[in-house]
Every structure is written in structure tokens, then in C-alpha cells.
Design a protein around this motif. Sequence first.
Motif, short mmCIF file in Angstrom:
data_model
loop_
_atom_site.label_atom_id
_atom_site.label_comp_id
_atom_site.label_asym_id
_atom_site.label_seq_id
_atom_site.Cartn_x
_atom_site.Cartn_y
_atom_site.Cartn_z
N GLY A 1 17.78 -13.25 5.85
CA GLY A 1 18.86 -12.52 6.53
C GLY A 1 19.58 -13.35 7.57
O GLY A 1 18.95 -14.05 8.37
N LYS A 2 20.91 -13.26 7.57
CA LYS A 2 21.72 -13.89 8.62
C LYS A 2 21.53 -13.10 9.90
O LYS A 2 21.77 -11.88 9.93
CB LYS A 2 23.20 -13.89 8.20
CG LYS A 2 24.17 -14.29 9.33
CD LYS A 2 25.63 -14.30 8.87
CE LYS A 2 26.59 -14.50 10.04
NZ LYS A 2 28.01 -14.48 9.64
N GLY A 3 21.16 -13.80 10.97
CA GLY A 3 20.91 -13.11 12.24
C GLY A 3 21.71 -13.71 13.38
O GLY A 3 21.16 -14.19 14.36
N PHE B 1 25.46 -12.84 18.18
CA PHE B 1 26.88 -12.64 18.49
C PHE B 1 27.66 -13.80 17.94
O PHE B 1 27.26 -14.95 18.05
CB PHE B 1 27.13 -12.49 20.01
CG PHE B 1 28.50 -11.91 20.26
CD1 PHE B 1 28.72 -10.55 20.13
CD2 PHE B 1 29.59 -12.74 20.56
CE1 PHE B 1 30.00 -10.01 20.30
CE2 PHE B 1 30.86 -12.21 20.74
CZ PHE B 1 31.06 -10.84 20.62
N ASP B 2 28.80 -13.48 17.33
CA ASP B 2 29.63 -14.51 16.70
C ASP B 2 31.00 -14.57 17.38
O ASP B 2 31.89 -13.77 17.07
CB ASP B 2 29.78 -14.18 15.20
CG ASP B 2 30.62 -15.23 14.47
OD1 ASP B 2 30.90 -16.30 15.06
OD2 ASP B 2 30.98 -14.98 13.29
N THR B 3 31.14 -15.51 18.33
CA THR B 3 32.46 -15.69 18.96
C THR B 3 33.38 -16.50 18.05
O THR B 3 34.58 -16.59 18.30
CB THR B 3 32.35 -16.49 20.28
OG1 THR B 3 31.86 -17.80 19.97
CG2 THR B 3 31.42 -15.80 21.28
N TRP C 1 27.23 -7.02 15.49
CA TRP C 1 26.56 -6.59 14.25
C TRP C 1 26.38 -7.75 13.26
O TRP C 1 26.04 -7.54 12.11
CB TRP C 1 27.35 -5.46 13.58
CG TRP C 1 27.06 -4.11 14.15
CD1 TRP C 1 25.95 -3.34 13.94
CD2 TRP C 1 27.91 -3.34 15.02
NE1 TRP C 1 26.05 -2.15 14.64
CE2 TRP C 1 27.25 -2.12 15.30
CE3 TRP C 1 29.17 -3.56 15.60
CZ2 TRP C 1 27.79 -1.13 16.13
CZ3 TRP C 1 29.71 -2.58 16.41
CH2 TRP C 1 29.01 -1.38 16.67
N ASP C 2 26.64 -8.98 13.73
CA ASP C 2 26.57 -10.12 12.81
C ASP C 2 25.13 -10.54 12.50
O ASP C 2 24.90 -11.55 11.84
CB ASP C 2 27.38 -11.29 13.38
CG ASP C 2 28.00 -12.17 12.30
OD1 ASP C 2 28.10 -11.71 11.16
OD2 ASP C 2 28.35 -13.33 12.61
N MET C 3 24.19 -9.73 12.98
CA MET C 3 22.77 -10.01 12.70
C MET C 3 22.20 -8.96 11.76
O MET C 3 20.98 -8.82 11.64
CB MET C 3 21.94 -10.08 13.99
CG MET C 3 22.36 -9.20 15.15
SD MET C 3 22.45 -7.47 14.72
CE MET C 3 20.71 -7.13 14.65
N ALA D 1 32.61 -20.43 10.39
CA ALA D 1 31.88 -20.24 9.13
C ALA D 1 30.44 -20.67 9.39
O ALA D 1 29.92 -21.62 8.79
CB ALA D 1 32.53 -21.06 8.02
N GLU D 2 29.80 -19.95 10.35
CA GLU D 2 28.48 -20.35 10.84
C GLU D 2 27.33 -19.71 10.07
O GLU D 2 26.23 -20.26 10.03
CB GLU D 2 28.36 -20.00 12.33
CG GLU D 2 27.93 -18.56 12.66
CD GLU D 2 28.92 -17.49 12.19
OE1 GLU D 2 30.09 -17.82 11.98
OE2 GLU D 2 28.51 -16.32 12.04
N GLY D 3 27.61 -18.55 9.44
CA GLY D 3 26.53 -17.85 8.74
C GLY D 3 25.91 -18.72 7.67
O GLY D 3 24.69 -18.86 7.57
N ALA E 1 23.89 -11.11 4.19
CA ALA E 1 24.63 -11.66 5.32
C ALA E 1 25.98 -11.00 5.50
O ALA E 1 26.69 -10.73 4.53
CB ALA E 1 24.82 -13.17 5.10
N THR E 2 26.33 -10.75 6.75
CA THR E 2 27.70 -10.33 7.09
C THR E 2 28.51 -11.62 7.09
O THR E 2 28.85 -12.14 8.14
CB THR E 2 27.71 -9.67 8.48
OG1 THR E 2 26.97 -10.51 9.39
CG2 THR E 2 27.08 -8.29 8.46
N LEU E 3 28.80 -12.11 5.88
CA LEU E 3 29.25 -13.50 5.79
C LEU E 3 30.76 -13.70 5.86
O LEU E 3 31.23 -14.65 6.46
CB LEU E 3 28.69 -14.14 4.51
CG LEU E 3 28.52 -15.65 4.58
CD1 LEU E 3 27.55 -16.04 5.69
CD2 LEU E 3 28.05 -16.24 3.27
ZN ZN Z 1 29.41 -14.57 11.50
#
Ligand code: ZN
Length: 505
Positions: A274-276, A279-281, A297-299, A358-360, A383-385
Motif C-alpha cells: 500500500g502507498k502510504g 501528506f502529498d504537497t 488521504w494519500d495514505m 509522481a512520488e507514489g 495506491a491513490t496514484l
Molecule cells: Zn501522491
Amino acid sequence: MAYKVLNKISVKDTTSTQLVSLNTSMLVIVCNKDTKNNVAFKQLDKVSKGYLSKSISSNIQDDGSSLLLPQITGIKAKNIMLVKGLNSDKPIHKWLSLYEGISKKANAIKASDISIMCGNAYPEGKDENWLIETVAKTVESNAYIFSETKNKTTKKPSLKNLTLLTTGLKGSNLAKAKDAAKKGFAIGEGVNTTKYLGDLPANHCTPRIIEKKVKAMKKDFPNLKIKSFNEKDLAKMKMGSFLSVARGSEEPARMMVIEYNGGRKSEKPIALVGKGITFDTGGVSLKPPAAMDEMKWDMCGAATVFGVMSTLARLNAKVNVVGVMACAENMCSSKATKPGDVVTSMSGQTIEILNTDAEGRLVLCDALTFVGKYKPSYVIDMATLTGAVIIALGRHSSGVMANDQHLADMIIDAGEESGDRAWQLPLWDEHQSCTKTKYADLANIGGGREAGTIHAAAFLSKFTTKYKWAHIDIAATAQYSTPVKAGTGRPVPLISELLLSKRLK
Ligand code: ZN
Ligand code: BES
Ligand code: MN
């Protein structure tokens, strides 16, 4: 650390239960054409002097519409709710929303205890046990109210007990119905666990806080084995890609591995990754400010792993599963990774990070390489990719891409069965060309505005060549922005169904 809302879900048959003297805050009767001939209902109707049957005929006409009646003299239930049931030709999402409505109504009228007569209609191809499981799951997961970071305006769920009333079930059939309720309850609990982690604000849910919560699971579920890796451990394993995402943050990355072995010793595990991103700035490739709060919610991919593992442990399921949660915070700072930086992944492949947003895929690729050491029979990452999957498929289904068609088919199947649907996008050789760059083995973006969801999967596929793998993009389904911003707990129902049904044998 369990996030169950209800204390108890039980199944009782009306042949051995006097409905008139049933002590409940709300007796729900889901009505269809057979209701008026039901012996238990007839008895109630008689005491109400025909008021119930009259109310059904004249006041509830549309599917799912309902009528809440105050206490009736001679009947112990404090309220009676009449609901117009569905015919079997109605799609599953309608059944889910009907029971969602009942669960929410129970909290709205502060009921602590409800009893539901579900009636004897089921969607086509489904049976009574499907309905019982679904009602248990749906009532539990919709009784959830997030209140942890509210102080003065806290509203807690009132609902504590659910009784499912069946008609004419006894012996082994009643036992099967009880098992179905137990299964639904455990899936609902998993959904709530996942929703809760997602709904927590990012400053209340950092990788280290998640680590604590995962470790605390051991108390509720001694049958889980929990391992946690800090940045030093990740560096030792040469996870240069994963670590590059956390570089810009004061919050260190963490990778948690949850092992559950309920199956035969010889059976290879199914791996969930799972992508965790807590926080994704966007990092240096900063996101625009509008709705950036939703990146807490990006986790949800990692939270899904957490929720599913709790469901399996709760049920003592006979499967072997290993869950990996890859957690980091994606921030921008003077230490942060910059566009054009090249890092080396655990697989040895170098990656040019052309877009830090594009970090996920950068955390996932190392987690996917790591999980190979378990020699898994199947690997599924969640993943919330990509925002692109919302554009491609809308909000009703997750996006599946796979290197194994059987696995993709089984995921779609489990989605249909659970009402937590997924739909496949292609992942062809032609899609691989976009990961090429002059400065590294791979680039983390490519393809411009075209097929962003598939191009993300194409990147991941470079790390999953040694096993059967599917990627589920849940950016559109794990969280909704309207009518209120909230986590959904998806795809916990889909994955639980997939694992518990043994479709992957
Ligand atoms: Zn993300
Ligand atoms: N976490 C986002 C994807 C996302 C977007 C999830 C909207 C939920 C709602 C992901 O890390 C991201 O930023 N993806 C980029 C990829 C792009 C830079 C190739 C995107 O979708 O724009
Ligand atoms: Mn991003």
C-alpha cells in the motif's frame, strides 16, 4: 487497536423470537410482496390493529423509501421503521445504499440497538447469506462517525447492537447465517479502520504515528506478526527511491510489514502493498493550493492494507498474507529531491525524478522489490496514484492493471460480489516506451497528458517482472470530495472478498 463501531451483531430467527416483545430502539422491516404473509409480521400487524400493513400500502412506494413510526401500543420496540425493499433485478449499489440509510438513520435518532427484518429478496445470483453479510458489513461501516479531532462538538455513534432477524432458518442454515454476519461485521470493521486512518489529519497521522498504531494492533490481534523498518533499515536495503520521497520532510519514512499466516505452511503468501504518503504537497513540483488538504488521504493504500489485515486476523482466516505499508511524507524543503535528480532503487535500476509529485510510484517500486523476497503467489498493490484515473473511470470503480489476466479477472469478480467495483485498463508493451530517459534507466513520468494512470502502472511493472502482479489505482474511490470530504474504506470490501473467497487458489 480496533476501530469497530458496533459491539455486537447477532442473528435470530423470528420463529423463536416474539417480535412484539423484542426490546429494541428501532425495529426495521424491509418490506416486499411477501411481507404481509410473514407470520412474524402478521402478529405485529394484528397488535397494531392493521396500522402497519396500511402504512406499507399507502405510505411507502418508491424503492428504498422509508417511514419512521413512533412506538405502537402493545409493541415493545421504541420505533418501527418501514422500508420499501428492492426487487432482485436492482443492482448491488442500490442494496448497499438502502442499508447505509438505515445505519445512518439509527445514529440520527440516537438508537443504540436496532433489529432488521431483511425480507426474502436478494439481488440476482445472490442468496440469504450474501444479504446477511452485506447488511452486517454495511451497517457497521456506515455507523462510523469521525470525531477524534473534535473537542466541543463531538458526536459519537449511538448504535451499538444490531440483530438480524431471519425467517425459518434453523440448524446448520442458521449457523451459516451467523458465520455470514460475522464475516460482514469483520469486513465492516476493516473498512472503519481504513476510513479512520485516512480521515485523521496529516499532523495526527505521520509515518511514525502509523507505525505506533500498527504495532498496537498486536494487542488486539496476537495472530499478526509485525515488523517495522526505519530510514536506516531502508537505506541498508538500498531503497534509494523510497527514501528520496521522504528527504524533504522532517518526518522520517517508515515501512511496516504485517504477516498473517492462517493457511497451510506450504502455501505461498499473497502480498498486499500500500502507498502510504501521509501528506502529498507534490514536493518541489508543488501542487496548486485548491483542495490540497485532500492529500491527507494519500495514505489510503497503506490504510487498506491495515484494514484488510485486521479483518483477516479477526476472522482467523485460512490464508497466508503479507501486507506492506510504505509510509512517507512528501514535502518541499532545501533538502528535498529536485526535478532531474537521479536515484538508485532497490532493484538496481536508476530513476530520473522528473516530477516530484509522481512520488507514489517511487515508494511503491522499492516496496514491490522488497516483497519479492516472500516468493508471493500474487502481489497486489493499492495506491491513490493518479488524478487521471478519476478522469478515466469516474468515482464508481477503482482502476486495475495487471501482468496476469487471471488475477485481474478475480479482482474484478470480487469487486462485483462485494459491490466495491474495479475496472481494468490495458497495460501493453506499447505503454512502456514512455519510461525512457537519457539520464537514467527509467524516468518517473512520461507520456504527457496521455493515459497517466497506465503510464504510472507501466513504471511499476518494471519492478514486478518476477511475480504475478496487479496494481489497483484507488485515487477515485478511497476518498470522496462531495457531498462531504471523507474516506470510504475502499477497497477493503473488494480485497477482503478476494482473499476470503479463495478465488486466488
Ligand atoms: Zn501522491
Ligand atoms: N496523490 C496523487 C494522486 C491523486 C490525485 C490522488 C488526486 C487523489 C486525488 C499523486 O501522487 C500525484 O500527484 N499524481 C500526479 C502524477 C503526475 C505528476 C504524473 C497526478 O495525478 O497529477
Ligand atoms: Mn503526488
